[in-house]
Design an enzyme around this catalytic site. Sequence first.
Site: not given
Length: 357
Positions: A47, A148, A130
């Site tokens: 990520e 996102d 996020y």
Amino acid sequence: MVTPLKTASARRLPGALLDWYDRNRRHLPWRAAPGERADPYRVWLSEIMLQQTTVVTVGPYFERFLTLWPTVTDLAEARLEDVLVEWAGLGYYARARNLHKCAVVVAESHGGRFPETEAGLRELPGIGVYTAAAIGAIAFDQPATPVDGNFERVMARLHAVEAPMPGAKPLLRELAERLTPNHRPGDYAQAVMDLGATVCTPRKPKCMICPWSEVCAGRIAGIAESLPAKSPKKAKPTRRGTAFWCLNKDNDVFLRRRPSSGLLGGMMEIPSTEWREDADLGAFETGDPPLPARWRELPGMVRHTFTHFHLELRVMAARIEKDGAEAGGVWHPIANLGRAGLPTVMTKIARHALKHG
Ligand code: SF4
């Protein structure tokens, strides 16, 4: 404007998407096999790497990091300089420094285990809203919603949200959170990401094969491809400067480390003047070279685009006899320049100088 979905239809959406995901999920190096729990270290690493970068670019970096540092504790014990060298080319170098800092905190303060809640994850360096939601959902199957660009696009189309971005973001987040199921939330989050990446793509969404096609308000209204609507973009400014490519008699190139904070912080660089908007192309100053030498201008220009500005660099070149550690820099062998940890813009300067020097 938002087109409300019928409650009964909305209730069926997560299940329909999960069925689609079970048949169509992408095979990504950091993903767990179906039915298995993902490794939080791999999820976190991927990520962080995927922020502002594509899956294709990240693949080899991810594999290399895992080979060098198979666990978060191994990464914590690595030297920051080595992490920056391996990160070179992925951009946004503050992320690499935070990555290392985060590994140290997880190893030293959490016994090598990532916290399982979004709130706990958000306390770690470099983990924002996020990323905490993505790790919470994918690694710990929490009903978190990692919103996102893919999520936003899919939600804008599904609900026919015509308000332009970025103003529509809070609404799209709310709509996304409302749909997140308690059953298999981690798979659901990855399913939305996959749907956005492979079916509900920015251009030419493949509505014919979409599991949400029947209820999608954007498709029904015939406006799907135009969503999410964008506010007119502000033009990026252009900054200019002069880079100095200096070789010694052993064919080593003179490099410096940038200050640890700010753009490309802590990365190695080919020295240059300050990059300024008020410099006039064709007439901008030579600036102060890092070493006294007979500098000559190379033909052409190096161009690079950062998030907030374009950059144009003139390149001056020189060769000098002595090779002391002047001006706080180091001499690095040209043959080994690929291992110097140069960010992309510096690699462009080196290529330009080698071509024209
Ligand atoms: Fe996207 Fe089309 Fe699916 Fe709607 S039907 S979510 S626009 S791919």
